[in-house]
Design an enzyme around this catalytic site. Structure first.
Site, short mmCIF file in Angstrom:
data_model
loop_
_atom_site.label_atom_id
_atom_site.label_comp_id
_atom_site.label_asym_id
_atom_site.label_seq_id
_atom_site.Cartn_x
_atom_site.Cartn_y
_atom_site.Cartn_z
N GLY A 32 38.62 33.09 42.18
CA GLY A 32 39.71 34.01 42.45
C GLY A 32 40.59 33.44 43.55
O GLY A 32 41.83 33.57 43.52
N THR A 33 39.97 32.81 44.52
CA THR A 33 40.71 32.20 45.63
C THR A 33 41.72 31.18 45.11
O THR A 33 42.88 31.17 45.53
CB THR A 33 39.72 31.51 46.60
OG1 THR A 33 38.83 32.50 47.11
CG2 THR A 33 40.46 30.83 47.74
N THR A 75 38.22 18.49 33.81
CA THR A 75 37.29 18.91 32.76
C THR A 75 36.77 20.30 33.09
O THR A 75 36.36 20.58 34.21
CB THR A 75 36.13 17.90 32.66
OG1 THR A 75 36.69 16.63 32.30
CG2 THR A 75 35.11 18.33 31.60
N CYS A 78 30.85 41.42 65.39
CA CYS A 78 29.60 40.74 65.72
C CYS A 78 29.09 39.89 64.57
O CYS A 78 28.34 38.96 64.77
CB CYS A 78 28.55 41.77 66.09
SG CYS A 78 28.04 41.63 67.79
N SER A 127 38.15 37.03 38.95
CA SER A 127 37.02 36.16 39.26
C SER A 127 35.78 36.65 38.53
O SER A 127 35.55 37.85 38.41
CB SER A 127 36.79 36.17 40.78
OG SER A 127 35.70 35.35 41.11
N ALA A 128 34.97 35.70 38.03
CA ALA A 128 33.83 36.08 37.18
C ALA A 128 32.68 36.71 37.95
O ALA A 128 32.00 37.60 37.45
CB ALA A 128 33.32 34.85 36.42
N HIS A 129 32.45 36.24 39.19
CA HIS A 129 31.20 36.65 39.86
C HIS A 129 31.21 38.08 40.38
O HIS A 129 30.20 38.56 40.89
CB HIS A 129 30.82 35.66 40.96
CG HIS A 129 31.64 35.71 42.21
ND1 HIS A 129 31.18 36.32 43.36
CD2 HIS A 129 32.87 35.24 42.50
CE1 HIS A 129 32.10 36.19 44.31
NE2 HIS A 129 33.13 35.54 43.81
N GLN A 163 38.83 42.50 42.73
CA GLN A 163 37.93 43.64 42.90
C GLN A 163 38.16 44.72 41.84
O GLN A 163 37.25 45.49 41.54
CB GLN A 163 38.09 44.27 44.29
CG GLN A 163 37.60 43.39 45.43
CD GLN A 163 36.08 43.25 45.48
OE1 GLN A 163 35.34 44.03 44.90
NE2 GLN A 163 35.62 42.24 46.19
N ASN A 223 38.97 44.99 48.86
CA ASN A 223 37.55 44.68 48.87
C ASN A 223 36.75 45.44 49.92
O ASN A 223 35.56 45.65 49.79
CB ASN A 223 37.32 43.18 49.03
CG ASN A 223 38.18 42.56 50.10
OD1 ASN A 223 39.39 42.74 50.12
ND2 ASN A 223 37.57 41.84 51.01
C1 LIG Z 1 40.12 40.86 46.78
C2 LIG Z 1 39.52 39.52 46.62
N1 LIG Z 1 40.30 38.46 46.35
C3 LIG Z 1 39.81 37.23 46.19
C4 LIG Z 1 38.46 36.98 46.30
C5 LIG Z 1 37.97 35.59 46.14
O1 LIG Z 1 37.38 35.37 44.90
P1 LIG Z 1 36.40 34.13 44.75
O2 LIG Z 1 35.14 34.51 45.46
O3 LIG Z 1 36.21 33.98 43.28
O4 LIG Z 1 37.08 32.97 45.35
C6 LIG Z 1 37.60 38.06 46.60
C7 LIG Z 1 36.16 37.92 46.76
O5 LIG Z 1 35.55 37.06 47.27
C8 LIG Z 1 38.15 39.34 46.76
O6 LIG Z 1 37.38 40.38 47.06
#
Ligand SMILES: Cc1ncc(COP(=O)(O)O)c(C=O)c1O
Lengths: 394, 160
Positions: free
Chosen positions: A76-77, A242, A330, A204-206, A184, A156
């Protein structure tokens, strides 16, 4: 960790999710027997190519896109970086102004920071105490040199869901491209890119019971976003390298399951969340619910336990096998507390005591009962030894 | 797997000397909830200047609680001058080390102890070499992690 119990309760589904068995089963053959390079012309290569095509259809179906509008990435990043940075560079002839919000994920905020260093001007929209942007404020901030609006679909930390369709309308009326980070939101809220009118959307898949390290960017047909990674012809030459074959196959399957499950998933999570919150509210005094309970991701709760600190709560829960997150400084590498809770006006001392609980498909009512008991004990224990109390105040 | 070692975890989960003390001979507070850590130390001092008891109350993370526990343990049985000689490094060593990012938490402990002794000295008209130049109200930003309240780009939760 000195775990006092064998019991494990995972309440951090917004951080990541386990890969579902059906997803793993779909992925496995592509590690070993069906390992061909999707760009190879012989059978085993073509099999891989077909698997990627199917996954693209599956992900496209979940967001109402055409398969040709879905481009796989490493995360996702990466999708966020691609959308924001490449749009800014591409459109800089027209202008150098970007609008986003103060509560974005760092994938977005740090991309914007980078652009600021490169001479771009970024407006960070404020949000109200519930975590929502003001559409009139957005309208006011659009300038002639604005090229991109990037506003997250769902947050998030506090789960607030923005009025995406209305934002898209404003962007369209001003001829500005609109990107939304739906990492999210995916799997938790119905998403139809056509109905919503977004130009770009990151996923994002995870976060939807797929594997880590694979994401996608939806790019609306007609938006000619420049190539992000230069190299071979993969992803229509826009994102070379790839393909992460197993990851993409897993993403596809996870998307398919998520689509079938969405309504049930959202309803179940919401009812579990309501149950948990009602118990916490009834049994633990001096708490604060951060963010609105309306227009919020179904599995998300963010609660401040006053007069104590979040990392200490997290540790005590962890000792009982319970996994949660905190917005406390913290627990952070930079010793600065959550920018999201700050943006919605939570006093800093109460940000330190915030815990995010995120419920998912494997959460049971029994898990939540167990968590309430351990949480109650942890909060009582820490309050007993805290130098701050209800009487002293902060 | 925790970011803390077993000794820190042990002192955090079963802290020694936690709680209130009635009519302490000296009391000191250091830190603030805004910064994320606030430690209060109370001491009982005998006629012959020995710290016979110490208690703490702490708002803070795991390492702040663990260092309060260890620091109070360390000063009980010491003379006031000996207690004043306890440094952050001693507390850290006793804990078996903390993650680098957490080190400021033990800085609180030694300052809070000094403040409690300062309070005792004032109330009892005593002077100690170890308190020379010590100002319990010195700007906290100068001598510990600086808790600068500008909120910008945190890590962890915001990354997930
Ligand atoms: C709102 C949001 N954007 C982007 C990401 C990034 O996705 P990824 O972990 O696949 O890089 C996350 C989570 O980590 C997220 O919560």
């Amino acid at each position: 960790m000195t775990t006092e119990t064998e019991r494990q309760v995972y309440l951090d589904y917004s951080a990541t999710t386990p890969v579902k068995e059906e997803v793993l089963a779909e992925m496995l053959p592509y590690f070993t027997s069906s390992f061909g390079n999707p760009s190879s012309l012989y059978t085993v290569g073509q099999k891989s190519k077909n698997a990627i095509s199917r996954a693209r259809e599956q992900v496209a179906a979940l967001i109402g896109a055409e398969p040709t509008e879905v481009f796989f990435t490493s995360s996702g990043t990466e999708a966020d970086n691609w959308a924001v940075i490449e749009t800014a560079m591409w459109k800089r002839g027209k202008g150098r102004h970007i609008i986003t919000t103060a509560i974005e994920h760092h994938a977005l905020l740090h991309s914007c920071e980078y652009l600021e260093k490169e001479g771009f001007d970024v407006t960070y929209l404020h949000v109200d105490k519930d975590g929502f942007i003001d559409l009139d404020e957005l309208k006011k901030q659009v300038r002639d040199d604005t090229t991109l609006i990037s506003i997250m679909f769902a947050n998030n930390e506090i789960g607030s869901i923005q009025p995406v369709a209305e934002i898209a309308e404003i962007a369209k009326a001003r001829g500005v491209l609109f990107h939304t980070d739906a990492v999210q939101a995916l799997g938790n809220v119905p998403i139809d890119v056509k109905a919503l009118g977004v130009d770009m959307l990151s996923v994002s898949a995870h976060k939807i019971y797929g594997p880590k390290g694979v994401g996608a960017l939806y790019i609306r047909k007609g938006v000619n976003l420049p190539t992000h990674i230069h190299g071979g012809g993969q992803e229509s030459k826009k994102r070379a390298g790839t393909e992460n074959l197993t990851g993409i196959v897993g993403f596809g399957k996870a998307a398919e399951l998520s689509g079938q499950n969405l309504e049930h998933h959202a309803k179940t999570l919401l009812s579990l969340r309501t149950y948990f919150l009602e118990r916490v509210q009834a049994e633990i005094p001096d708490i604060r619910i951060n963010g609105s309970l309306e227009n919020r991701l179904p599995g998300n709760l963010n609660i401040t336990f006053k007069y104590i600190e979040g990392e200490a709560i997290l540790l005590l829960l962890d000792m009982n096998g319970i996994a949660v997150s905190t917005g406390s400084a913290c627990s952070s590498a930079s010793l600065t507390p959550s920018h999201v809770l700050d943006a919605i006006g939570v006093p800093v001392e109460e940000i330190h005591g915030s815990i995010r609980f995120t419920i998912g498909d494997f959460t049971t009512k029994d898990d939540l009962d167990y968590t309430v008991e351990k949480l109650k004990a942890a909060v009582e224990k820490l309050r007993k030894i805290s130098s701050v109390s209800k009487d002293s105040g902060f | 797997m925790s970011m803390y070692n077993d000794k820190v975890i042990e002192h955090f989960s079963n802290p020694h000397n936690a709680g209130d003390m009635e009519n302490p001979d000296g009391e000191g507070v250091y830190g603030s909830p805004v910064c994320g850590d606030m430690m209060k130390i109370m001491i009982r001092v005998s006629e012959d200047d020995v710290i016979t008891d110490a208690k703490f109350k702490t708002f803070g993370c795991g390492s702040a609680i663990a260092s309060s526990s260890v620091a109070t343990d360390m000063v009980i049985g010491k003379t006031v001058e000996e207690a004043l000689a306890v440094t952050n490094q001693n507390v850290l060593d006793e804990l078996g080390g903390l993650p680098a990012i957490k080190i400021h938490c033990s800085v609180l402990a030694d300052h809070a102890i000094k403040s409690a002794i300062f309070d005792y000295a004032q109330k009892h008209g005593k002077t100690y070499k170890g308190l020379e130049g010590f100002d319990p109200n010195a700007d906290e930003q100068d001598d510990h992690h600086g808790c600068d309240m500008e909120i910008h780009l945190p890590e962890k939760l915001s990354d997930l």
